[in-house]
Scaffold this motif. Sequence first.
Motif, PDB file in Angstrom:
ATOM      1  N   ALA A  68       0.825  -1.209   0.000  1.00 26.94           N
ATOM      2  CA  ALA A  68       0.000   0.000   0.000  1.00 26.94           C
ATOM      3  C   ALA A  68       0.859   1.258   0.000  1.00 26.94           C
ATOM      4  O   ALA A  68       0.595   2.214  -0.757  1.00 26.94           O
ATOM      5  CB  ALA A  68      -0.930  -0.011   1.218  1.00 26.94           C
ATOM      6  N   ALA A  69       1.899   1.280   0.831  1.00 36.16           N
ATOM      7  CA  ALA A  69       2.773   2.457   0.882  1.00 36.16           C
ATOM      8  C   ALA A  69       3.534   2.635  -0.420  1.00 36.16           C
ATOM      9  O   ALA A  69       3.701   3.770  -0.908  1.00 36.16           O
ATOM     10  CB  ALA A  69       3.740   2.336   2.053  1.00 36.16           C
ATOM     11  N   LEU A  70       3.999   1.537  -1.018  1.00 40.59           N
ATOM     12  CA  LEU A  70       4.726   1.632  -2.285  1.00 40.59           C
ATOM     13  C   LEU A  70       3.821   2.106  -3.407  1.00 40.59           C
ATOM     14  O   LEU A  70       4.230   2.909  -4.259  1.00 40.59           O
ATOM     15  CB  LEU A  70       5.329   0.265  -2.629  1.00 40.59           C
ATOM     16  N   LEU A  71       2.578   1.655  -3.415  1.00 38.51           N
ATOM     17  CA  LEU A  71       1.635   2.095  -4.443  1.00 38.51           C
ATOM     18  C   LEU A  71       1.339   3.587  -4.309  1.00 38.51           C
ATOM     19  O   LEU A  71       1.347   4.327  -5.310  1.00 38.51           O
ATOM     20  CB  LEU A  71       0.342   1.284  -4.328  1.00 38.51           C
ATOM     21  N   LEU A  72       1.085   4.047  -3.089  1.00 36.69           N
ATOM     22  CA  LEU A  72       0.821   5.471  -2.881  1.00 36.69           C
ATOM     23  C   LEU A  72       2.050   6.316  -3.200  1.00 36.69           C
ATOM     24  O   LEU A  72       1.939   7.415  -3.767  1.00 36.69           O
ATOM     25  CB  LEU A  72       0.371   5.707  -1.439  1.00 36.69           C
ATOM     26  N   ALA A  73       3.227   5.817  -2.847  1.00 36.98           N
ATOM     27  CA  ALA A  73       4.454   6.552  -3.145  1.00 36.98           C
ATOM     28  C   ALA A  73       4.679   6.657  -4.648  1.00 36.98           C
ATOM     29  O   ALA A  73       5.099   7.712  -5.159  1.00 36.98           O
ATOM     30  CB  ALA A  73       5.647   5.888  -2.469  1.00 36.98           C
ATOM     31  N   ALA A  74       4.394   5.570  -5.388  1.00 40.68           N
ATOM     32  CA  ALA A  74       4.574   5.604  -6.840  1.00 40.68           C
ATOM     33  C   ALA A  74       3.571   6.535  -7.505  1.00 40.68           C
ATOM     34  O   ALA A  74       3.905   7.245  -8.471  1.00 40.68           O
ATOM     35  CB  ALA A  74       4.445   4.187  -7.405  1.00 40.68           C
ATOM     36  N   MET A 122       0.364  17.956  -6.005  1.00 37.99           N
ATOM     37  CA  MET A 122       0.786  16.652  -5.506  1.00 37.99           C
ATOM     38  C   MET A 122       1.310  16.730  -4.075  1.00 37.99           C
ATOM     39  O   MET A 122       1.256  15.752  -3.324  1.00 37.99           O
ATOM     40  CB  MET A 122       1.849  16.061  -6.429  1.00 37.99           C
ATOM     41  N   ARG A 123       1.773  17.901  -3.675  1.00 37.92           N
ATOM     42  CA  ARG A 123       2.255  18.078  -2.297  1.00 37.92           C
ATOM     43  C   ARG A 123       1.139  17.841  -1.291  1.00 37.92           C
ATOM     44  O   ARG A 123       1.380  17.366  -0.181  1.00 37.92           O
ATOM     45  CB  ARG A 123       2.822  19.487  -2.122  1.00 37.92           C
ATOM     46  N   VAL A 124      -0.088  18.183  -1.680  1.00 34.12           N
ATOM     47  CA  VAL A 124      -1.220  17.989  -0.771  1.00 34.12           C
ATOM     48  C   VAL A 124      -1.445  16.506  -0.516  1.00 34.12           C
ATOM     49  O   VAL A 124      -1.655  16.074   0.623  1.00 34.12           O
ATOM     50  CB  VAL A 124      -2.485  18.640  -1.359  1.00 34.12           C
ATOM     51  N   PHE A 125      -1.382  15.695  -1.575  1.00 31.89           N
ATOM     52  CA  PHE A 125      -1.554  14.260  -1.416  1.00 31.89           C
ATOM     53  C   PHE A 125      -0.404  13.658  -0.600  1.00 31.89           C
ATOM     54  O   PHE A 125      -0.629  12.767   0.232  1.00 31.89           O
ATOM     55  CB  PHE A 125      -1.634  13.589  -2.787  1.00 31.89           C
ATOM     56  N   GLN A 126       0.801  14.119  -0.817  1.00 33.09           N
ATOM     57  CA  GLN A 126       1.926  13.624  -0.038  1.00 33.09           C
ATOM     58  C   GLN A 126       1.758  13.948   1.438  1.00 33.09           C
ATOM     59  O   GLN A 126       2.089  13.127   2.305  1.00 33.09           O
ATOM     60  CB  GLN A 126       3.227  14.220  -0.575  1.00 33.09           C
ATOM     61  N   PHE A 127       1.236  15.131   1.730  1.00 32.00           N
ATOM     62  CA  PHE A 127       0.989  15.507   3.120  1.00 32.00           C
ATOM     63  C   PHE A 127      -0.086  14.633   3.748  1.00 32.00           C
ATOM     64  O   PHE A 127       0.051  14.160   4.894  1.00 32.00           O
ATOM     65  CB  PHE A 127       0.589  16.982   3.195  1.00 32.00           C
ATOM     66  N   VAL A 128      -1.157  14.374   3.008  1.00 36.30           N
ATOM     67  CA  VAL A 128      -2.258  13.557   3.529  1.00 36.30           C
ATOM     68  C   VAL A 128      -1.802  12.124   3.770  1.00 36.30           C
ATOM     69  O   VAL A 128      -2.115  11.520   4.805  1.00 36.30           O
ATOM     70  CB  VAL A 128      -3.451  13.600   2.562  1.00 36.30           C
ATOM     71  N   VAL A 165       9.360   6.794   3.909  1.00 34.37           N
ATOM     72  CA  VAL A 165      10.631   6.132   3.601  1.00 34.37           C
ATOM     73  C   VAL A 165      10.684   5.713   2.138  1.00 34.37           C
ATOM     74  O   VAL A 165      11.684   5.942   1.437  1.00 34.37           O
ATOM     75  CB  VAL A 165      10.838   4.929   4.530  1.00 34.37           C
ATOM     76  N   LEU A 166       9.612   5.109   1.633  1.00 30.51           N
ATOM     77  CA  LEU A 166       9.611   4.646   0.243  1.00 30.51           C
ATOM     78  C   LEU A 166       9.575   5.816  -0.735  1.00 30.51           C
ATOM     79  O   LEU A 166      10.193   5.751  -1.811  1.00 30.51           O
ATOM     80  CB  LEU A 166       8.413   3.725   0.013  1.00 30.51           C
ATOM     81  N   LEU A 167       8.878   6.887  -0.384  1.00 27.01           N
ATOM     82  CA  LEU A 167       8.876   8.062  -1.252  1.00 27.01           C
ATOM     83  C   LEU A 167      10.265   8.686  -1.321  1.00 27.01           C
ATOM     84  O   LEU A 167      10.692   9.147  -2.387  1.00 27.01           O
ATOM     85  CB  LEU A 167       7.857   9.089  -0.752  1.00 27.01           C
ATOM     86  N   SER A 168      10.975   8.683  -0.212  1.00 32.87           N
ATOM     87  CA  SER A 168      12.357   9.183  -0.221  1.00 32.87           C
ATOM     88  C   SER A 168      13.238   8.330  -1.125  1.00 32.87           C
ATOM     89  O   SER A 168      14.107   8.839  -1.831  1.00 32.87           O
ATOM     90  CB  SER A 168      12.914   9.205   1.203  1.00 32.87           C
ATOM     91  N   LEU A 192      13.124  -1.449 -13.452  1.00 37.02           N
ATOM     92  CA  LEU A 192      14.139  -0.414 -13.202  1.00 37.02           C
ATOM     93  C   LEU A 192      13.992   0.203 -11.820  1.00 37.02           C
ATOM     94  O   LEU A 192      14.957   0.244 -11.046  1.00 37.02           O
ATOM     95  CB  LEU A 192      14.029   0.680 -14.278  1.00 37.02           C
ATOM     96  N   THR A 193      12.790   0.667 -11.482  1.00 40.24           N
ATOM     97  CA  THR A 193      12.609   1.386 -10.221  1.00 40.24           C
ATOM     98  C   THR A 193      12.721   0.459  -9.015  1.00 40.24           C
ATOM     99  O   THR A 193      13.407   0.780  -8.037  1.00 40.24           O
ATOM    100  CB  THR A 193      11.257   2.097 -10.212  1.00 40.24           C
ATOM    101  N   LEU A 194      12.047  -0.681  -9.071  1.00 39.02           N
ATOM    102  CA  LEU A 194      12.071  -1.598  -7.924  1.00 39.02           C
ATOM    103  C   LEU A 194      13.487  -2.074  -7.573  1.00 39.02           C
ATOM    104  O   LEU A 194      13.847  -2.080  -6.387  1.00 39.02           O
ATOM    105  CB  LEU A 194      11.154  -2.788  -8.191  1.00 39.02           C
TER     106      LEU A 194
END
Length: 320
Positions: free
Chosen positions: A114-120, A129-135, A202-205, A232-234
């Motif tokens: 779930a965290a990886l999907l939201l981060a991607a 997009m900053r608003v979604f990252q904050f939420v 952490v995953l977004l970083s 590539l990303t993973l």
Amino acid sequence: MSLMPKDIRMPSSAASTRPVRRARIRSLSPLRWREHLLAYLFLAPSLLLFGIFLFYPLLKSVYLSLHLTDPRGRIAAFAGLENFQELLTSEKFYQSLKVTFSFTLLTVPTGLVAALLLAALSHNKLRGMRVFQFVFSLPIAISVGTGSVIWMMLYHPSVGILNYVLGLFGTQPVGWLTDPAVALLSVSVMTVWMNLGFNYIVLLSGLQGVPEEIYDSAKIDGSGPIRTFVQLTLPLISPTIFFTAIVSVIGAFQSFGQMHILTKGGPMNTTDVVVYNIYQDAFVNFRFGIGSAQALLLFAFILILTIIQFKFFEKKVHYQ
């Protein structure tokens, strides 16, 4: 005929530099001692805190696990390894260990995905997009107690929003925290949401650490977004995923607050994890020896599981 005596020789270059080196070493030794002393001086507060809150409780747990105690925690008799033998032959301990493993399997993979999907999805330079990252990061600011109370209201059998929504579709109310079939799943959903903020950050970083030139090269080669993410990303963020997985597993094995507030280990011990079992034995039944022995066994299980993760899963981690 030379005027110098035959037994007098000119000193070699190596022999002449030895006194100089010895003098330098002697002059540097006080400086090194000062640096070491200064380093230990700066480390002293941290070592003191670790000694008081980590090393002393660990040694105290080892000491208590070898003894029987009275309700006040005072030593009553030496028991040796009897506490460990009682635990290893106790069906309740194995049941709590089984519940802990089930809780870990329900929370760790789901939380990472779930965290990886939201981060991607939020790893874009789009406007807003900053608003979604904050939420998505907000759950990290909520404590276990506060989060448990919020979800207790959501899970309430009569006034909870979840049963209200089910009632709109003509479905019977669900005993989210009272039904043995769904109690552990309900607590796991709350735990995934509670840990989502940390995992997401952490995953977004990790995603933000991937150079943009790599994505540009992939686009030039004709790679699609899904193929680029998988191939590539993973691999590039695999160290971040590995770190998050290790921390999540350790956190799952140490979970206590949500069980204590939401279910009290019930119904029918379906949410009685090892840490809650330790709490019951030590601070409810005043069996501090058994509680300390369980804590040491839990430490051993976490250590073994972490070593296994490093042994088998670190091979698939690609370090840059």
